[in-house]
Design a protein around this motif. Structure first.
Motif, mmCIF file in Angstrom:
data_model
loop_
_atom_site.group_PDB
_atom_site.id
_atom_site.type_symbol
_atom_site.label_atom_id
_atom_site.label_comp_id
_atom_site.label_asym_id
_atom_site.label_seq_id
_atom_site.Cartn_x
_atom_site.Cartn_y
_atom_site.Cartn_z
ATOM 1 N N LEU A 104 -24.161 -10.945 61.860
ATOM 2 C CA LEU A 104 -23.578 -12.006 61.039
ATOM 3 C C LEU A 104 -24.546 -13.174 60.805
ATOM 4 O O LEU A 104 -24.688 -13.622 59.660
ATOM 5 C CB LEU A 104 -22.267 -12.495 61.660
ATOM 6 N N PRO A 105 -25.257 -13.686 61.819
ATOM 7 C CA PRO A 105 -26.195 -14.791 61.548
ATOM 8 C C PRO A 105 -27.291 -14.406 60.543
ATOM 9 O O PRO A 105 -27.635 -15.200 59.666
ATOM 10 C CB PRO A 105 -26.794 -15.109 62.917
ATOM 11 N N MET A 162 -27.095 -12.151 58.173
ATOM 12 C CA MET A 162 -26.479 -12.038 56.858
ATOM 13 C C MET A 162 -26.257 -13.418 56.245
ATOM 14 O O MET A 162 -26.572 -13.657 55.076
ATOM 15 C CB MET A 162 -25.146 -11.305 56.954
ATOM 16 N N LEU A 163 -25.741 -14.336 57.035
ATOM 17 C CA LEU A 163 -25.502 -15.687 56.532
ATOM 18 C C LEU A 163 -26.812 -16.378 56.151
ATOM 19 O O LEU A 163 -26.874 -17.084 55.141
ATOM 20 C CB LEU A 163 -24.731 -16.509 57.562
ATOM 21 N N ILE A 176 -27.933 -14.932 52.818
ATOM 22 C CA ILE A 176 -27.135 -15.484 51.718
ATOM 23 C C ILE A 176 -27.590 -16.894 51.401
ATOM 24 O O ILE A 176 -27.768 -17.264 50.235
ATOM 25 C CB ILE A 176 -25.632 -15.445 52.063
ATOM 26 N N TRP A 177 -27.796 -17.694 52.432
ATOM 27 C CA TRP A 177 -28.223 -19.082 52.226
ATOM 28 C C TRP A 177 -29.599 -19.145 51.559
ATOM 29 O O TRP A 177 -29.801 -19.893 50.603
ATOM 30 C CB TRP A 177 -28.236 -19.809 53.573
#
Length: 62
Positions: A17-18, A20-21, A24-25
């Motif tokens: 998750l980190p 992926m985030l 995206i950012w």
């Protein structure tokens, strides 16, 4: 449904998750700074690299 998610799946989902985030950012930030054509080309190259790595993994495990 959520009841079908096993322990390892939940673990790896949370572990990635980190990343992926962050992706995206970074993608959103870069898309605002460069032209749409240049960004599209970068995304295409990234997808080709990912596809090549996945193909190499499949070929290497057969």
């Amino acid at each position: 449904s959520l009841h079908d998610i096993s322990g390892p799946t939940a673990f790896w989902s949370a572990a990635w998750l980190p990343a992926m985030l962050l992706g995206i950012w970074l993608g959103h930030r870069q898309s605002a700074r460069i032209s749409a054509d240049h960004f599209r080309r970068l995304v295409q190259v990234l997808l080709l690299v990912i596809a090549a790595l996945m193909a190499a993994r499949v070929i290497g495990t057969s």
